[in-house]
Design a protein around this motif. Structure first.
Motif, PDB file in Angstrom:
ATOM      1  N   VAL A 143       0.833  -1.203   0.000  1.00 28.98           N
ATOM      2  CA  VAL A 143       0.000   0.000   0.000  1.00 28.98           C
ATOM      3  C   VAL A 143       0.873   1.261   0.000  1.00 28.98           C
ATOM      4  O   VAL A 143       0.617   2.224  -0.734  1.00 28.98           O
ATOM      5  N   SER A 144       1.929   1.237   0.818  1.00 31.92           N
ATOM      6  CA  SER A 144       2.777   2.433   0.904  1.00 31.92           C
ATOM      7  C   SER A 144       3.503   2.699  -0.398  1.00 31.92           C
ATOM      8  O   SER A 144       3.677   3.853  -0.802  1.00 31.92           O
ATOM      9  N   ARG A 145       3.928   1.634  -1.063  1.00 32.75           N
ATOM     10  CA  ARG A 145       4.633   1.853  -2.327  1.00 32.75           C
ATOM     11  C   ARG A 145       3.677   2.402  -3.384  1.00 32.75           C
ATOM     12  O   ARG A 145       4.054   3.236  -4.216  1.00 32.75           O
ATOM     13  N   VAL A 146       2.418   1.947  -3.351  1.00 35.53           N
ATOM     14  CA  VAL A 146       1.449   2.508  -4.301  1.00 35.53           C
ATOM     15  C   VAL A 146       1.221   3.985  -3.982  1.00 35.53           C
ATOM     16  O   VAL A 146       1.172   4.835  -4.878  1.00 35.53           O
ATOM     17  N   PHE A 147       1.131   4.296  -2.676  1.00 36.03           N
ATOM     18  CA  PHE A 147       0.916   5.697  -2.287  1.00 36.03           C
ATOM     19  C   PHE A 147       2.087   6.562  -2.710  1.00 36.03           C
ATOM     20  O   PHE A 147       1.915   7.698  -3.155  1.00 36.03           O
ATOM     21  N   ARG A 148       3.295   6.021  -2.568  1.00 39.71           N
ATOM     22  CA  ARG A 148       4.476   6.785  -2.968  1.00 39.71           C
ATOM     23  C   ARG A 148       4.375   7.132  -4.448  1.00 39.71           C
ATOM     24  O   ARG A 148       4.572   8.273  -4.858  1.00 39.71           O
ATOM     25  N   ALA A 149       4.057   6.125  -5.252  1.00 38.82           N
ATOM     26  CA  ALA A 149       3.930   6.345  -6.700  1.00 38.82           C
ATOM     27  C   ALA A 149       2.794   7.331  -6.979  1.00 38.82           C
ATOM     28  O   ALA A 149       2.903   8.212  -7.836  1.00 38.82           O
ATOM     29  N   ALA A 150       1.698   7.195  -6.225  1.00 36.42           N
ATOM     30  CA  ALA A 150       0.562   8.101  -6.431  1.00 36.42           C
ATOM     31  C   ALA A 150       0.964   9.541  -6.138  1.00 36.42           C
ATOM     32  O   ALA A 150       0.629  10.461  -6.887  1.00 36.42           O
ATOM     33  N   LYS A 151       1.709   9.742  -5.033  1.00 37.78           N
ATOM     34  CA  LYS A 151       2.130  11.103  -4.702  1.00 37.78           C
ATOM     35  C   LYS A 151       3.005  11.672  -5.804  1.00 37.78           C
ATOM     36  O   LYS A 151       2.877  12.836  -6.159  1.00 37.78           O
ATOM     37  N   GLU A 152       3.871  10.819  -6.350  1.00 39.01           N
ATOM     38  CA  GLU A 152       4.736  11.311  -7.430  1.00 39.01           C
ATOM     39  C   GLU A 152       3.925  11.715  -8.650  1.00 39.01           C
ATOM     40  O   GLU A 152       4.317  12.595  -9.411  1.00 39.01           O
ATOM     41  N   MET A 153       2.770  11.063  -8.828  1.00 38.20           N
ATOM     42  CA  MET A 153       1.907  11.407  -9.969  1.00 38.20           C
ATOM     43  C   MET A 153       0.979  12.574  -9.653  1.00 38.20           C
ATOM     44  O   MET A 153       0.227  13.023 -10.510  1.00 38.20           O
ATOM     45  N   ASN A 168       2.641  -1.132  12.179  1.00 37.50           N
ATOM     46  CA  ASN A 168       3.141  -1.468  10.841  1.00 37.50           C
ATOM     47  C   ASN A 168       3.611  -0.267  10.041  1.00 37.50           C
ATOM     48  O   ASN A 168       4.217  -0.429   8.987  1.00 37.50           O
ATOM     49  N   TYR A 169       3.275   0.940  10.517  1.00 36.49           N
ATOM     50  CA  TYR A 169       3.542   2.111   9.696  1.00 36.49           C
ATOM     51  C   TYR A 169       4.669   2.981  10.240  1.00 36.49           C
ATOM     52  O   TYR A 169       4.659   3.366  11.404  1.00 36.49           O
ATOM     53  N   THR A 170       5.629   3.303   9.397  1.00 37.11           N
ATOM     54  CA  THR A 170       6.680   4.246   9.775  1.00 37.11           C
ATOM     55  C   THR A 170       6.181   5.658   9.517  1.00 37.11           C
ATOM     56  O   THR A 170       5.214   5.865   8.795  1.00 37.11           O
ATOM     57  N   ASP A 171       6.886   6.630  10.101  1.00 39.74           N
ATOM     58  CA  ASP A 171       6.505   8.027   9.878  1.00 39.74           C
ATOM     59  C   ASP A 171       6.604   8.380   8.395  1.00 39.74           C
ATOM     60  O   ASP A 171       5.807   9.158   7.866  1.00 39.74           O
ATOM     61  N   GLU A 172       7.578   7.771   7.726  1.00 39.84           N
ATOM     62  CA  GLU A 172       7.740   8.025   6.290  1.00 39.84           C
ATOM     63  C   GLU A 172       6.510   7.594   5.514  1.00 39.84           C
ATOM     64  O   GLU A 172       6.058   8.279   4.594  1.00 39.84           O
ATOM     65  N   MET A 173       5.969   6.427   5.885  1.00 42.88           N
ATOM     66  CA  MET A 173       4.788   5.927   5.186  1.00 42.88           C
ATOM     67  C   MET A 173       3.590   6.839   5.447  1.00 42.88           C
ATOM     68  O   MET A 173       2.790   7.115   4.546  1.00 42.88           O
ATOM     69  N   ILE A 174       3.491   7.313   6.689  1.00 44.08           N
ATOM     70  CA  ILE A 174       2.369   8.189   7.032  1.00 44.08           C
ATOM     71  C   ILE A 174       2.435   9.466   6.201  1.00 44.08           C
ATOM     72  O   ILE A 174       1.410  10.052   5.836  1.00 44.08           O
ATOM     73  N   ASP A 175       3.649   9.854   5.868  1.00 44.26           N
ATOM     74  CA  ASP A 175       3.817  11.087   5.124  1.00 44.26           C
ATOM     75  C   ASP A 175       3.115  11.072   3.772  1.00 44.26           C
ATOM     76  O   ASP A 175       2.702  12.118   3.260  1.00 44.26           O
ATOM     77  N   ASP A 176       2.985   9.890   3.173  1.00 46.80           N
ATOM     78  CA  ASP A 176       2.363   9.807   1.853  1.00 46.80           C
ATOM     79  C   ASP A 176       0.845   9.674   1.913  1.00 46.80           C
ATOM     80  O   ASP A 176       0.191   9.524   0.881  1.00 46.80           O
ATOM     81  N   ILE A 177       0.282   9.696   3.113  1.00 42.91           N
ATOM     82  CA  ILE A 177      -1.173   9.613   3.244  1.00 42.91           C
ATOM     83  C   ILE A 177      -1.727  11.035   3.304  1.00 42.91           C
ATOM     84  O   ILE A 177      -1.313  11.830   4.134  1.00 42.91           O
ATOM     85  N   ASP A 178      -2.681  11.349   2.430  1.00 44.98           N
ATOM     86  CA  ASP A 178      -3.288  12.685   2.485  1.00 44.98           C
ATOM     87  C   ASP A 178      -4.441  12.708   3.485  1.00 44.98           C
ATOM     88  O   ASP A 178      -4.624  13.638   4.247  1.00 44.98           O
ATOM     89  N   LEU A 179      -5.246  11.652   3.437  1.00 39.27           N
ATOM     90  CA  LEU A 179      -6.449  11.593   4.258  1.00 39.27           C
ATOM     91  C   LEU A 179      -6.600  10.199   4.815  1.00 39.27           C
ATOM     92  O   LEU A 179      -6.330   9.215   4.129  1.00 39.27           O
ATOM     93  N   CYS A 180      -7.020  10.119   6.085  1.00 38.72           N
ATOM     94  CA  CYS A 180      -7.262   8.811   6.673  1.00 38.72           C
ATOM     95  C   CYS A 180      -8.723   8.709   7.101  1.00 38.72           C
ATOM     96  O   CYS A 180      -9.230   9.586   7.808  1.00 38.72           O
ATOM     97  N   LEU A 181      -9.400   7.653   6.664  1.00 42.74           N
ATOM     98  CA  LEU A 181     -10.738   7.379   7.168  1.00 42.74           C
ATOM     99  C   LEU A 181     -10.523   6.418   8.327  1.00 42.74           C
ATOM    100  O   LEU A 181     -10.220   5.247   8.136  1.00 42.74           O
ATOM    101  N   LEU A 182     -10.582   6.953   9.543  1.00 42.37           N
ATOM    102  CA  LEU A 182     -10.204   6.185  10.719  1.00 42.37           C
ATOM    103  C   LEU A 182     -11.435   5.650  11.428  1.00 42.37           C
ATOM    104  O   LEU A 182     -12.284   6.415  11.894  1.00 42.37           O
ATOM    105  N   ASP A 183     -11.515   4.311  11.505  1.00 40.72           N
ATOM    106  CA  ASP A 183     -12.645   3.670  12.159  1.00 40.72           C
ATOM    107  C   ASP A 183     -12.419   3.618  13.656  1.00 40.72           C
ATOM    108  O   ASP A 183     -11.603   2.827  14.126  1.00 40.72           O
ATOM    109  N   VAL A 184     -13.114   4.473  14.411  1.00 39.98           N
ATOM    110  CA  VAL A 184     -13.008   4.357  15.861  1.00 39.98           C
ATOM    111  C   VAL A 184     -14.206   3.514  16.279  1.00 39.98           C
ATOM    112  O   VAL A 184     -15.327   4.015  16.411  1.00 39.98           O
TER     113      VAL A 184
END
Lengths: 300, 324
Positions: A143-153, A168-184
């Motif tokens: 997922v993170s690699r797809v997001f990285r590519a998406a951000k580049e596009m 499972n997520y590093t701060d670097e991976m979080i950086d490529d997320i624009d929006l999170c739909l968080l299920d509380v």
């Protein structure tokens, strides 16, 4: 659902049975969730290669994808539903996403190409790509690699998740997320465990990290009468939302429905909420008001 | 069906393993289309000639320019079935079912034709997965594109009344029901007697990725091969477009922009009100393409049970089976 049943639900549905281990493709033809067209599956990967590729993110196990508007984030988006989920929520309407092996392995490059194909669609509708599932954070590399590519596009990225796999997520991976739909899914550890079989704290931690890195959050709360609907539970969830501060754009209350009940039957998993009905207008209003009292914008 | 069995041209035989070979089916289909286009154009020529001779439309023609630009409008229906059936022959295994066996085969009883030859092919058993037209999968969409341009090519080579320009359309939204009633089952899984999809739509219920991919698939068909139009019909509920009126409008505009950008020529978008959804419960045949989108779900409405349908309606417009 009677009170006594609520206090000690039959947890056998959280145990994997042999029948559940087999794939069940019948329901996929019922279009309860989109299909997997356009992706040719990798063949000839033995178990070791598969695990390795999963770890590096060269393949991802996908349940299905579809293109829809406004239900999985802003604009018209491609939503990819990953297969595999660590939780076992009582109200889950997609038990066919629980096992990663029930999905189809898809190459990273094929997924990125698909995102590229719909790039101008995303642009003209203010949309982007959403990863959901199952649990999208269960295959972090892919997922993170797809997001990285998406951000580049220049494509907007959205992650639909329970937050349970925060580790499972590093701060670097979080950086490529624009929006999170968080299920509380609930507001205290005991209720959360009863509803999902998992822990609440990682979700709170993940939300805080997102907020700290300047990301946007839409909190989602599934309203199930009797299970998650108590005033106290809603208050607790609202208090958790406050922790996220300005990152939280709005709260989505998702009224429980039974559209996925046939899947439980198909997979022969004992369904704890077999006869559960959805929330009445009065209940929806009450819960909406509770959130609004904390100052949030709320959609039902 | 005629392509593969007796009829106007020599039928093909199944392969040694009982399946139909894609290349042979395709070649025979092309030959059948040759005959079909000849018969079609000849019929049209006769119609127009007789019309001019016995019922010349003087008033209507008076409204034309002196130099009349004549077109001969042909039309096709069931494109999705052709594409999907060819796809099934190519990517899956298709076993023909003969009349003598159909009577006793579960699921195929209706295909039995009383009084017909025992070895008439009346149905198909398709094993395995194959790409479906309408999901933005080139493998199937290319076949649809091929069908349209092949037919156009065959029509173009024929002499046409008064030098008209032959054109083609893939538009029908009513006669597709009638054609469905008059034809049998296909390798794509299409059942005997059921309506064809309208216009250039994917087969009813087989588009499973949303409105956009179906627009992209239809957009791949070359407009030059169907100058009279290629139409796609989508039905959606307001929720599937956004939370409020403004959002819905801007989202739909964005979708149409994107579709047009990928070759979509003509789209009929039906955004339904509650009364229409209720009508769909009673008359599912009127809304074969209705997809309702709720969070996490894309549901083909007419495939749900009645109880689920009523639940969806209530969810979409106000509450239904509920408790406090």
């Amino acid at each position: 659902m009677s009170n006594s049943e609520q206090n000690s639900p039959d947890k056998s549905f959280r145990t994997t049975t042999r029948h559940m281990l087999k794939t069940s493709k019948e329901y996929q033809r019922q279009t309860l969730m989109g299909g997997l067209s356009g992706f040719e599956s990798p063949i000839g990967l033995d178990r070791r290669d598969r695990i390795q590729a999963l770890r590096t993110g060269d393949i991802g196990f996908v349940h299905s994808w579809d293109i829809n508007t406004s239900v999985d984030g802003p604009g018209t988006r491609m939503t990819v539903f990953m297969s595999g989920c660590p939780l076992r929520c009582q109200y889950c309407q997609n038990p066919d996403t629980w096992k990663m092996r029930d999905g189809k392995p898809v190459y990273l490059d094929a997924m990125i190409k698909k995102v590229e194909r719909y790039k101008d669609l995303f642009q003209s509708t203010g949309g982007g790509i959403t990863f959901s599932g199952g649990e999208s954070m269960m295959q972090p590399a892919f997922v993170s690699r797809v997001f990285r590519a998406a951000k580049e596009m220049g494509v907007h990225t959205c992650l639909d998740t329970s937050g349970f796999l925060n580790a499972n997520y590093t701060d670097e991976m979080i950086d490529d997320i624009d929006l999170c739909l968080l299920d509380v899914k609930s507001g205290d550890e005991e209720t959360y465990h009863k509803v999902t079989g998992g822990l609440l704290q990682p979700t709170i931690d993940f939300g805080q990290r997102l907020a700290k890195q300047g990301k946007k959050i839409w909190v989602r709360f599934v309203l199930v009468p009797g299970l998650t609907s108590s005033e106290e539970n809603v208050e607790n969830v609202a208090r958790i939302c406050e922790i996220f501060g300005d990152a939280l754009e709005h709260v989505d209350i998702l009224p429980f429905h039974q559209l996925g009940r046939p899947k439980w039957h198909e997979l022969r998993i004992p369904y704890p909420l077999e006869d559960q009905k959805g929330p009445s207008q009065a209940l929806r209003d009450r819960v909406k008001k509770q959130f609004e009292a904390h100052g949030f914008t709320v959609y039902v | 069906m005629q392509v593969i069995d007796k009829g106007v041209i020599d039928p093909i035989k199944p392969e040694a393993d009982g399946t139909l070979d894609f290349e042979k089916v395709k070649a025979n289909y092309e030959k059948a289309l040759e005959w079909l286009s000849e018969t079609y154009v000849e019929a049209l020529n006769i119609i127009h000639y007789m019309h001019d001779k016995y019922a010349y439309e003087a008033i209507e023609m008076a409204l034309h320019d002196r130099e009349v630009y004549r077109t001969l409008g042909c039309g096709m229906s069931g494109l999705s079935i052709a594409a999907d059936s060819l796809s099934a022959c190519k990517y899956a295994k298709v076993y023909p079912i003969y009349n003598k066996d159909a009577k006793n085969m579960p699921g195929h009883e209706k295909e039995y034709v009383e009084g017909a030859d025992d070895d008439l092919i009346v149905g198909y058993r398709t094993v395995g997965e194959f790409p479906i037209y309408g999901n933005d999968d080139d493998r199937a969409d290319d076949l649809a594109k091929w069908v349209v341009s092949t037919v156009m090519g065959q029509v173009k080579r024929l002499p046409v009344y008064r030098g008209a320009v032959p054109t083609q359309s893939i538009l029908t939204i009513t006669s597709n029901v009638e054609y469905g009633k008059a034809t049998g089952s296909f390798p794509s899984g299409h059942q005997k007697g059921t309506p064809y999809a309208p216009g250039a739509n994917p087969e009813n219920g087989m588009d499973s990725h949303g409105m956009l991919p179906s627009m992209f698939s239809v957009g791949k068909i070359d407009y030059n091969d169907a100058l009279d139009g290629i139409s796609l019909t989508n039905t959606i509920t307001p929720d599937g477009l956004g939370r409020d009126e403004d959002e819905r409008i801007s989202n739909l505009v964005g979708i149409l922009d994107a579709g047009n950008g990928h070759g979509l020529y003509h789209a009929n978008i039906n955004v339904l009100r509650k009364e229409q959804l209720e009508d769909a419960v009673e008359h599912p045949e009127k809304y074969p393409h209705l997809t309702v989108r709720v969070s996490g779900y894309a549901v083909n409405f007419v495939r749900l049970t009645k109880e689920q349908q009523l639940d969806v309606i209530s969810r979409t417009f106000h509450q239904g089976a509920v408790e406090d």
